[in-house]
Write an enzyme that holds these catalytic residues in place. Structure first.
Site, PDB file in Angstrom:
ATOM      1  N   ASN A 145     -35.590  14.610 -20.387  1.00 50.04           N
ATOM      2  CA  ASN A 145     -35.041  13.419 -21.065  1.00 50.04           C
ATOM      3  C   ASN A 145     -36.032  12.252 -21.020  1.00 50.04           C
ATOM      4  O   ASN A 145     -36.222  11.548 -22.016  1.00 50.04           O
ATOM      5  CB  ASN A 145     -33.744  12.957 -20.377  1.00 50.04           C
ATOM      6  CG  ASN A 145     -32.616  13.946 -20.533  1.00 50.04           C
ATOM      7  OD1 ASN A 145     -32.727  14.894 -21.294  1.00 50.04           O
ATOM      8  ND2 ASN A 145     -31.533  13.742 -19.806  1.00 50.04           N
ATOM      9  N   GLY A 146     -36.638  12.044 -19.831  1.00 46.34           N
ATOM     10  CA  GLY A 146     -37.553  10.909 -19.655  1.00 46.34           C
ATOM     11  C   GLY A 146     -38.783  11.058 -20.540  1.00 46.34           C
ATOM     12  O   GLY A 146     -39.196  10.101 -21.218  1.00 46.34           O
ATOM     13  N   ARG A 147     -39.363  12.255 -20.564  1.00 46.78           N
ATOM     14  CA  ARG A 147     -40.577  12.467 -21.370  1.00 46.78           C
ATOM     15  C   ARG A 147     -40.265  12.387 -22.865  1.00 46.78           C
ATOM     16  O   ARG A 147     -41.066  11.883 -23.645  1.00 46.78           O
ATOM     17  CB  ARG A 147     -41.208  13.828 -21.007  1.00 46.78           C
ATOM     18  CG  ARG A 147     -42.004  13.760 -19.704  1.00 46.78           C
ATOM     19  CD  ARG A 147     -42.294  15.115 -19.147  1.00 46.78           C
ATOM     20  NE  ARG A 147     -41.092  15.735 -18.592  1.00 46.78           N
ATOM     21  CZ  ARG A 147     -40.969  17.028 -18.339  1.00 46.78           C
ATOM     22  NH1 ARG A 147     -41.959  17.850 -18.615  1.00 46.78           N
ATOM     23  NH2 ARG A 147     -39.862  17.498 -17.811  1.00 46.78           N
ATOM     24  N   ASN A 192     -31.155  12.739  -7.057  1.00 46.74           N
ATOM     25  CA  ASN A 192     -31.265  11.756  -8.145  1.00 46.74           C
ATOM     26  C   ASN A 192     -30.839  10.334  -7.736  1.00 46.74           C
ATOM     27  O   ASN A 192     -31.197   9.363  -8.395  1.00 46.74           O
ATOM     28  CB  ASN A 192     -30.458  12.189  -9.378  1.00 46.74           C
ATOM     29  CG  ASN A 192     -31.089  13.337 -10.147  1.00 46.74           C
ATOM     30  OD1 ASN A 192     -30.411  14.067 -10.856  1.00 46.74           O
ATOM     31  ND2 ASN A 192     -32.406  13.499 -10.038  1.00 46.74           N
ATOM     32  N   ASP A 215     -33.783  19.336 -18.320  1.00 48.80           N
ATOM     33  CA  ASP A 215     -34.941  18.515 -17.948  1.00 48.80           C
ATOM     34  C   ASP A 215     -35.708  18.049 -19.185  1.00 48.80           C
ATOM     35  O   ASP A 215     -35.746  18.757 -20.199  1.00 48.80           O
ATOM     36  CB  ASP A 215     -35.851  19.340 -17.021  1.00 48.80           C
ATOM     37  CG  ASP A 215     -36.837  18.472 -16.276  1.00 48.80           C
ATOM     38  OD1 ASP A 215     -36.661  17.229 -16.258  1.00 48.80           O
ATOM     39  OD2 ASP A 215     -37.801  19.022 -15.713  1.00 48.80           O
ATOM     40  N   SER A 240     -35.267  23.582  -8.356  1.00 52.35           N
ATOM     41  CA  SER A 240     -34.859  22.205  -8.010  1.00 52.35           C
ATOM     42  C   SER A 240     -33.471  22.097  -7.383  1.00 52.35           C
ATOM     43  O   SER A 240     -32.664  21.253  -7.785  1.00 52.35           O
ATOM     44  CB  SER A 240     -34.937  21.300  -9.247  1.00 52.35           C
ATOM     45  OG  SER A 240     -36.245  21.238  -9.721  1.00 52.35           O
TER      46      SER A 240
END
Ligand code: FPP
Length: 250
Positions: free
Chosen positions: A24-26, A70, A22, A201
């Protein structure tokens, strides 16, 4: 020798490590980049972590690459992740062969785009005989879906038995697990989640029952060999009791 030195871990090394990759986006946002750039960098780290895990003596590594949920992400991101998969897997194949990686998948790959599915199938076929480390890529994977699929199989199995009542009675957790997609992988020992969130998750729900959980704030694209080593050191200090007392397990 201190109990946290790597050599001391030989007898307390997890056999099967699962990672929720977890952040990657941030990671991308913090650099003014698009989310896909984060996934690309994350994919590079995923490639490295397999080699680190093998070096450190881990036998099975499962990586949560794409969950059943996703699919609901922005279309562009889903497409990007799928093409990353179809481009990177063939590129990584020679490396997997060299490192003795047996590539496997947990999840239902039938809804994946053809190119991604073909890349996955080819990687599974070509690496089938390798024995260095099992890389289990969790793709279109959901723990609840996996349990539900096993429940359906269990009902069918009971129907086929002459005596339904004794069949239900003999449906132990072990027998039920043998009906799950994961039936031939070792139980999960250590579950690592990067990115600072502390939840499972829908990853490895069944095996999360007795897996040791390890959370780190590090965003996945920054995850290093030292971070993996730190997680293993922490794991080595845990006492796994499986519901027993400390005296019993020692
Ligand atoms: C979670 O980070 C990450 C994912 C949903 C995808 C993980 C994929 C990779 C590491 C690339 C390799 C995988 C494939 C399919 C080629 P996030 O996007 O939720 O991060 P955020 O919480 O910071 O937004």
């Amino acid at each position: 020798m201190s109990p946290s030195t790597p050599m001391d871990q030989s007898h307390t090394l997890p056999c099967h490590v699962g990672i929720i990759m977890d952040g990657n986006g941030r990671w991308a946002k913090a650099r003014g980049k698009g989310r896909l750039e984060g996934h690309k960098q994350g994919a590079e780290v995923a490639r490295n972590v397999v080699a680190w895990a093998k070096d450190l003596g881990i036998r099975q590594l499962s990586l949560y690459a794409f969950s059943t949920e996703n699919w609901d992400r922005p279309k562009l991101e889903v497409r990007g992740l799928m093409s990353l998969l179809s481009i990177l897997l063939p590129k990584t194949l020679p490396e997997m062969m060299k490192n003795g990686v047996r590539f496997r998948v947990l999840g239902d790959i039938s809804p994946l785009p053809g190119s991604a599915r073909r890349a996955v199938e080819k990687a599974m076929q070509q690496t089938e005989a390798n024995t260095g480390i099992d890389l289990i890529l969790c793709l279109n994977y959901g723990g609840q879906q996996e349990i539900l699929a096993a429940a359906r199989k269990a009902c069918e199995w009971v129907q086929l038995q002459g005596d339904n009542q004794s069949a239900w009675a003999s449906l132990t957790p072990e027998r039920f697990r043998s009906m799950m997609w994961r039936h031939d992988t070792a139980p999960l020992d250590l579950l690592i989640r990067t990115g600072g969130e502390q939840r499972i998750s829908n990853f490895h729900l069944w095996d999360a029952a007795y897996a040791e959980l390890y959370f780190t704030d590090r965003y996945w694209p920054d995850f290093s060999r030292q971070d993996l080593q730190d997680a293993l050191t922490d794991y080595a200090s845990r006492e796994r009791r499986y519901g027993l007392t400390s005296e019993q397990v020692s």
